[in-house]
Design a protein around this motif. Structure first.
Motif, mmCIF file in Angstrom:
data_model
loop_
_atom_site.group_PDB
_atom_site.id
_atom_site.type_symbol
_atom_site.label_atom_id
_atom_site.label_comp_id
_atom_site.label_asym_id
_atom_site.label_seq_id
_atom_site.Cartn_x
_atom_site.Cartn_y
_atom_site.Cartn_z
ATOM 1 N N ALA A 1 0.812 -1.220 0.000
ATOM 2 C CA ALA A 1 0.000 0.000 0.000
ATOM 3 C C ALA A 1 0.844 1.269 0.000
ATOM 4 N N SER A 2 2.060 1.214 0.549
ATOM 5 C CA SER A 2 2.963 2.385 0.547
ATOM 6 C C SER A 2 4.382 1.859 0.377
ATOM 7 N N PRO A 3 4.736 1.452 -0.836
ATOM 8 C CA PRO A 3 5.928 0.646 -1.085
ATOM 9 C C PRO A 3 7.255 1.263 -0.681
ATOM 10 N N MET A 4 7.384 2.581 -0.605
ATOM 11 C CA MET A 4 8.678 3.156 -0.284
ATOM 12 C C MET A 4 8.941 3.292 1.215
ATOM 13 N N GLU A 5 7.953 2.945 2.033
ATOM 14 C CA GLU A 5 8.157 3.016 3.486
ATOM 15 C C GLU A 5 9.282 2.085 3.938
ATOM 16 N N ALA A 6 9.320 0.890 3.372
ATOM 17 C CA ALA A 6 10.327 -0.079 3.791
ATOM 18 C C ALA A 6 11.738 0.426 3.499
ATOM 19 N N ALA A 7 11.916 1.125 2.381
ATOM 20 C CA ALA A 7 13.243 1.626 2.019
ATOM 21 C C ALA A 7 13.741 2.665 3.003
ATOM 22 N N THR A 8 12.826 3.312 3.698
ATOM 23 C CA THR A 8 13.198 4.323 4.695
ATOM 24 C C THR A 8 13.362 3.717 6.082
ATOM 25 N N LEU A 9 12.482 2.775 6.423
ATOM 26 C CA LEU A 9 12.410 2.288 7.790
ATOM 27 C C LEU A 9 13.339 1.115 8.097
ATOM 28 N N VAL B 1 22.405 -7.501 7.574
ATOM 29 C CA VAL B 1 21.872 -8.442 6.588
ATOM 30 C C VAL B 1 20.351 -8.335 6.587
ATOM 31 N N LEU B 2 19.774 -8.159 5.393
ATOM 32 C CA LEU B 2 18.331 -8.016 5.257
ATOM 33 C C LEU B 2 17.829 -8.987 4.192
ATOM 34 N N ALA B 3 16.868 -9.843 4.556
ATOM 35 C CA ALA B 3 16.250 -10.790 3.626
ATOM 36 C C ALA B 3 14.899 -10.238 3.186
ATOM 37 N N LEU B 4 14.627 -10.310 1.895
ATOM 38 C CA LEU B 4 13.377 -9.803 1.338
ATOM 39 C C LEU B 4 12.676 -10.892 0.537
ATOM 40 N N GLN B 5 11.348 -10.866 0.592
ATOM 41 C CA GLN B 5 10.533 -11.739 -0.244
ATOM 42 C C GLN B 5 9.478 -10.880 -0.961
ATOM 43 N N GLU B 6 8.951 -11.422 -2.046
ATOM 44 C CA GLU B 6 7.937 -10.743 -2.868
ATOM 45 C C GLU B 6 8.397 -9.360 -3.323
ATOM 46 N N SER B 7 9.612 -9.309 -3.836
ATOM 47 C CA SER B 7 10.124 -8.046 -4.368
ATOM 48 C C SER B 7 9.690 -7.908 -5.828
ATOM 49 N N PHE B 8 8.376 -7.799 -6.020
ATOM 50 C CA PHE B 8 7.822 -7.651 -7.362
ATOM 51 C C PHE B 8 6.576 -6.782 -7.289
ATOM 52 N N GLY B 9 5.951 -6.528 -8.442
ATOM 53 C CA GLY B 9 4.742 -5.706 -8.462
ATOM 54 C C GLY B 9 5.026 -4.309 -7.933
ATOM 55 N N ARG B 10 4.169 -3.838 -7.043
ATOM 56 C CA ARG B 10 4.358 -2.507 -6.456
ATOM 57 C C ARG B 10 5.605 -2.454 -5.577
ATOM 58 N N ALA B 11 6.089 -3.622 -5.123
ATOM 59 C CA ALA B 11 7.268 -3.660 -4.260
ATOM 60 C C ALA B 11 8.579 -3.760 -5.048
ATOM 61 N N ARG B 12 8.504 -3.842 -6.373
ATOM 62 C CA ARG B 12 9.732 -3.940 -7.163
ATOM 63 C C ARG B 12 10.617 -2.702 -6.945
ATOM 64 N N GLU B 13 9.981 -1.536 -6.931
ATOM 65 C CA GLU B 13 10.720 -0.290 -6.714
ATOM 66 C C GLU B 13 11.334 -0.259 -5.317
#
Length: 334
Positions: free
Chosen positions: A108-116, A124-136
């Motif tokens: 719903a607010s994809p750039m929040e994670a990049a800041t927080l 070390v940071l693991a990410l999943q579902e880095s696609f769709g609106r979360a690709r950016e």
């Protein structure tokens, strides 16, 4: 008459739920109901409350016994969460901050994670579902880390040097011997061999298992994942991500058994987070809505857990899981 019908329906509901939870060891379908144990507990509490207000005393005893059966499976996890204490530091040990987060393709607010996230999990940071609106989002996070590895929609970002990385795959010998699809079923997963501050190395894995139903795909993925990771030293291995398995389901104990690792995410709910409601146009709930802990960190015995918690709202339907792990430096070991 109305009181009798209410007592019969509520007692039947409680006994039915209790029976299904008791049958969990026999079939994965029943075990999947344990994934939503907090929801069943709420439903059972409402039903038990209606019977306690009822004039049928016989129904009260039966309903309370059934409610106790519903309550028991989650007591152990709750007790473990209450009594858990940070590991005591020892000379020569160092700590690293890690995190795992399902970014959600409909964030719903994809750039929040990049800041927080980077300030909370800087190593070390693991990410999943880095696609769709979360690709950016994934791209913005990659720009803030010195090293990264990717396989499908999974990423591993690190400020510590990545020595080698790749997709988690079954060894060729296993693939050649496979005779049925379940033998080679694999979840999306990426691994990275990372150089730690003392110069030694450890393997980190970001993984995303499927839902526990329908079918047996999650069971197959669990077995495939454990086979694929078996050749790495288990004492320093860290596997984290979205496992779509919540306590008190037996699926989690099977994961611990098959991976040979200890689950560090005890009693921490991460789903459904605020983003699920935001994306549906319902706004942000006035309280943290998470009920199920389906995001986890599994680590080998060499790692001590200093702290672990659910992170902030990032617009995803998951909250991130953030932890600090401690490792004894090899140079300080006798």
């Amino acid at each position: 008459m109305r009181h009798t019908i209410t007592a019969i329906l509520a007692t039947g509901l409680l006994c039915g739920l209790a029976l299904l939870l008791m049958l969990a060891p026999l079939w994965r379908g029943f075990d999947a109901l344990r994934e939503i144990w907090p929801i069943l507990l709420i439903i059972g509490g409402i039903a038990a409350g209606s019977i306690l207000a009822n004039r049928h005393r016989g129904a009260r005893l039966l309903s309370l016994a059934a409610f106790a059966v519903i309550l028991l499976p989650g007591i152990g996890e709750t007790f473990d969460a209450w009594r858990s204490e940070p590991a005591a530091p020892s000379p020569g040990a160092y700590e690293i901050s890690i995190g795992t987060h399902n970014l959600w393709g409909r964030n719903a607010s994809p750039m929040e994670a990049a800041t927080l996230l980077p300030p909370r999990a800087p190593d070390v940071l693991a990410l999943q579902e880095s696609f769709g609106r979360a690709r950016e989002t994934g791209g913005a996070l990659v720009a803030q880390y010195a090293h990264n590895a990717r396989c499908r929609s999974n990423r591993l970002l690190s400020n510590l040097p990545i020595v080698a990385s790749g997709c988690v795959e079954l060894p060729p010998a296993v693939l050649a011997a496979a005779t049925i699809p379940c033998d080679w079923e694999m979840p999306p997963a990426v691994w990275a061999r990372i150089q730690l501050p003392d110069g030694s190395e450890a393997v980190f894995v970001s993984v995303h298992l499927t839902w526990p139903f329908p079918g047996a795909t999650q069971d197959c993925q669990r077995r495939g994942l454990s086979r694929a990771l078996a050749h790495w030293p288990q004492d320093r291995l860290v596997v984290m991500g979205d496992f779509n398995a919540a306590s008190p389901a037996y699926a989690l104990s099977r994961l611990e058994r098959d991976l040979g690792l200890t689950r560090r995410s005890i009693g921490i709910a991460t789903f459904p987070a605020e983003g699920r409601f935001q994306q549906a146009g319902l706004g942000i709930p006035p309280f943290a809505p998470m009920l199920l802990g389906i995001d986890h960190i599994f680590a080998g015995e060499a790692w001590q857990t200093v702290s672990i918690e659910a992170g902030p709202n990032t617009g995803s339907d998951h909250r991130p899981l953030l932890a600090v792990l401690r490792l004894q430096s090899e140079s300080a070991q006798p």
